[in-house]
Write a protein that holds these residues in place. Structure first.
Motif, short mmCIF file in Angstrom:
data_model
loop_
_atom_site.label_atom_id
_atom_site.label_comp_id
_atom_site.label_asym_id
_atom_site.label_seq_id
_atom_site.Cartn_x
_atom_site.Cartn_y
_atom_site.Cartn_z
N ALA A 61 0.85 -1.19 0.00
CA ALA A 61 0.00 0.00 0.00
C ALA A 61 0.89 1.25 0.00
CB ALA A 61 -0.90 -0.01 1.23
N PRO A 62 0.36 2.36 -0.54
CA PRO A 62 1.13 3.61 -0.51
C PRO A 62 1.60 3.90 0.92
CG PRO A 62 -0.88 3.90 -1.79
CD PRO A 62 -0.96 2.54 -1.16
N GLN A 89 3.88 2.12 2.43
CA GLN A 89 4.44 0.88 3.00
C GLN A 89 5.68 0.41 2.23
OE1 GLN A 89 2.84 -1.40 5.73
NE2 GLN A 89 2.65 0.78 6.17
N HIS A 92 5.53 -6.91 9.28
CA HIS A 92 4.45 -7.09 8.32
C HIS A 92 4.30 -5.86 7.44
CE1 HIS A 92 2.46 -5.13 11.77
NE2 HIS A 92 1.72 -4.55 10.85
N TRP A 115 1.41 -3.77 4.94
CA TRP A 115 0.02 -3.61 4.47
C TRP A 115 0.02 -3.51 2.96
CZ3 TRP A 115 -3.79 -4.64 7.70
CH2 TRP A 115 -3.51 -4.57 9.08
N ILE A 116 -0.93 -4.21 2.35
CA ILE A 116 -0.98 -4.37 0.90
C ILE A 116 -2.20 -3.64 0.36
CG2 ILE A 116 -1.35 -6.14 -0.91
CD1 ILE A 116 1.40 -6.18 0.48
#
Lengths: 88, 178
Positions: free
Chosen positions: B62-63, B65, B164, B166-167
């Protein structure tokens, strides 16, 4: 007595929840405030959220709503960061 | 929510059945059997099922990340973690089912999405669409998964050994050109 403030509950998710360190924030805003105003108040409290503005979407009481939507006392505003989307 | 939905498009044979759910428990491949048993009627000549499954190769971060993603570059994903805003996610799924009924005339549809930790190889989402003919069933299933991923407030993180990522991409607030 005319109310001078609206109280709203803001919910945070995913990367924004982590950046703010909380799932939920109660805000008291002047009457006439919009979702954008709630976002600004949130960013004042959690500056780390600021860069997410271009990609965040908003929901008011479980429906997507534009940033200029006026808030009513008791509203729940969800900040929607990027979702699982895309090619997956 | 689950159970009968609104009536089908005019001229659509058979009853309207909808299964729209978020589940915390594991979804095995047998979920497709379960959904078909609950959905399919004798009017249905086509049953399309889809499972979205956790894979080890990372997706697009994700933007914001990107740097976290770079830290795990070349590593294998260990599991996925899904987080949802359930009441709104279900509302979006109802809208999508309404659109599928209007666009494709398909009124027997299931969208089941998992929340929480999903190990590699397990399903995170199951779709089933039943219709008299295959074109409509394929279109409905494709629309259901694409729109759910683009619009439902459901977030996905890829878990690695030591962190982790975020996608995803910005949520789309309404129907696509579909």
């Amino acid at each position: 007595l005319t109310p001078t403030a609206v109280r709203v509950r803001v919910r945070l998710f995913a990367m924004q929840r982590e950046l703010a360190g909380t799932r939920q924030v109660e805000l008291e805003l002047p009457v006439g405030s919009t979702i954008e105003d709630a976002w600004q108040a949130l960013v004042e409290r959690f500056p780390a959220l600021a860069p997410g503005r271009p990609t965040v979407r908003f929901a008011r009481n479980s429906d997507y709503a534009p940033a200029e939507t006026r808030l009513t006392d008791g509203d729940e505003v969800a900040m929607i960061p990027p979702v699982s989307g895309g090619l997956g | 929510v689950s159970g009968p939905g609104t009536a089908g498009a005019p001229g659509t044979p058979g009853e309207a059945i909808r299964i729209l759910e978020l589940r915390e428990d594991a979804i095995g491949p047998e979920v497709l059997t379960e959904l078909v048993e609950r959905l399919a009627t004798l009017d249905d000549g086509a049953v399309v099922g889809f499972l979205g499954v956790t894979r080890r190769s990372p997706g697009t971060p994700a933007p914001g990340q990107e740097s976290e993603a770079a830290r795990h570059a070349g590593r294998s994903v260990e599991s996925l973690e899904y987080e949802a805003l359930p009441e709104m996610a279900l509302r979006v799924m109802v809208e999508i089912a309404d659109e599928i009924s209007a666009r494709f005339g398909v009124t027997r549809l299931a969208i089941v999405h998992r929340t929480g930790d999903v190990p590699l190889g397990e399903a995170s989402v199951a779709i089933a669409a039943c219709a008299p003919h295959r074109d409509a069933a394929f279109e409905a299933a494709r629309y259901a998964i694409d729109e759910t991923k683009a619009r439902a407030p459901i977030w996905k993180a890829e878990r690695f050994e030591d962190g982790h990522v975020w996608i995803g991409e910005p949520a789309r607030e309404g129907p696509g050109s579909g």
